[in-house]
Design a protein around this motif. Structure first.
Motif, PDB file in Angstrom:
ATOM      1  N   ASP A 146     -17.081   1.660  31.244  1.00 37.37           N
ATOM      2  CA  ASP A 146     -18.083   1.054  30.358  1.00 37.37           C
ATOM      3  C   ASP A 146     -18.949   0.037  31.112  1.00 37.37           C
ATOM      4  O   ASP A 146     -20.171  -0.009  30.937  1.00 37.37           O
ATOM      5  CB  ASP A 146     -17.391   0.357  29.179  1.00 37.37           C
ATOM      6  CG  ASP A 146     -16.749   1.351  28.214  1.00 37.37           C
ATOM      7  OD1 ASP A 146     -17.264   2.482  28.122  1.00 37.37           O
ATOM      8  OD2 ASP A 146     -15.762   0.976  27.563  1.00 37.37           O
ATOM      9  N   ALA A 147     -18.308  -0.771  31.950  1.00 29.21           N
ATOM     10  CA  ALA A 147     -19.062  -1.759  32.734  1.00 29.21           C
ATOM     11  C   ALA A 147     -20.006  -1.059  33.695  1.00 29.21           C
ATOM     12  O   ALA A 147     -21.164  -1.469  33.854  1.00 29.21           O
ATOM     13  CB  ALA A 147     -18.111  -2.673  33.487  1.00 29.21           C
ATOM     14  N   LEU A 148     -19.538   0.012  34.341  1.00 28.84           N
ATOM     15  CA  LEU A 148     -20.366   0.772  35.271  1.00 28.84           C
ATOM     16  C   LEU A 148     -21.546   1.393  34.533  1.00 28.84           C
ATOM     17  O   LEU A 148     -22.677   1.387  35.031  1.00 28.84           O
ATOM     18  CB  LEU A 148     -19.547   1.844  35.983  1.00 28.84           C
ATOM     19  CG  LEU A 148     -20.294   2.710  37.002  1.00 28.84           C
ATOM     20  CD1 LEU A 148     -20.895   1.839  38.103  1.00 28.84           C
ATOM     21  CD2 LEU A 148     -19.390   3.769  37.564  1.00 28.84           C
ATOM     22  N   SER A 149     -21.302   1.873  33.323  1.00 27.85           N
ATOM     23  CA  SER A 149     -22.369   2.472  32.530  1.00 27.85           C
ATOM     24  C   SER A 149     -23.440   1.434  32.193  1.00 27.85           C
ATOM     25  O   SER A 149     -24.651   1.724  32.246  1.00 27.85           O
ATOM     26  CB  SER A 149     -21.774   3.071  31.252  1.00 27.85           C
ATOM     27  OG  SER A 149     -22.792   3.532  30.422  1.00 27.85           O
ATOM     28  N   ARG A 150     -23.023   0.218  31.816  1.00 28.21           N
ATOM     29  CA  ARG A 150     -23.994  -0.838  31.511  1.00 28.21           C
ATOM     30  C   ARG A 150     -24.816  -1.217  32.756  1.00 28.21           C
ATOM     31  O   ARG A 150     -26.013  -1.421  32.684  1.00 28.21           O
ATOM     32  CB  ARG A 150     -23.284  -2.063  30.960  1.00 28.21           C
ATOM     33  CG  ARG A 150     -22.792  -1.889  29.521  1.00 28.21           C
ATOM     34  CD  ARG A 150     -22.358  -3.195  28.899  1.00 28.21           C
ATOM     35  NE  ARG A 150     -21.304  -3.878  29.639  1.00 28.21           N
ATOM     36  CZ  ARG A 150     -19.992  -3.733  29.432  1.00 28.21           C
ATOM     37  NH1 ARG A 150     -19.557  -2.914  28.495  1.00 28.21           N
ATOM     38  NH2 ARG A 150     -19.117  -4.386  30.159  1.00 28.21           N
TER      39      ARG A 150
END
Length: 157
Positions: A146-150
């Motif tokens: 999720d952090a990588l996606s953001r």
């Protein structure tokens, strides 16, 4: 009692009269024959729009001078500068300019589809991501998805 007051009043008038005669004869030798009359319009004065514009042309015209216009038209400099501000805003002529918008119009459209980023696996568990803009991101296998996606979403803007 009234008679005593009147007598006292007459005596004081006589003393003043003789003192003023001595002073006037003494001062007359030093007084100048030049007399300057300084007049000032008392109270408020009503100015028509045409009069105000005439005074403004006199004050701010090609050979204009605010001080000269003040003296010539018997008006204060504060009034002249107020009239100038009103003339520049259109208020003096009775026309008010519409306020210009403070913000520009914004239209939101759907984000264009970007090509998928290239993911290249390299040795040691490190993942290299190269975005279409040329930005490269390297993460290891334990990265939060999720952090990588953001992060990728922000970098592709």
């Amino acid at each position: 009692m009234i008679a005593a007051l009147l007598a006292r009043w007459r005596v004081s008038d006589e003393i003043e009269d003789s003192a003023s005669e001595r002073a006037s004869s003494h001062m007359s030798n030093r007084m100048s024959s030049r007399i300057e009359v300084v007049s000032r319009v008392s109270g408020r004065r009503r100015w028509t729009v045409e009069q105000k514009l005439f005074v403004l042309r006199d004050a701010f015209g090609p050979d204009g001078c605010v001080r000269t216009a003040c003296e010539r038209h018997d008006v204060g400099s504060g009034s002249i500068y107020t009239w100038r501000r009103q003339a520049m805003s259109g208020e003096l002529a009775g026309v008010r300019k519409l306020a210009e918008p403070a913000f520009a119009e914004v239209q939101i459209s759907e984000q264009p589809a970007l090509p998928a980023p290239t993911v290249a696996a390299s040795s040691g568990g490190v993942i290299g991501i190269e975005l279409p803009s040329g930005i490269r991101v390297s993460v290891d296998a334990t990265v939060d998805a999720d952090a990588l996606s953001r992060v990728i979403g922000i970098l592709t803007r």
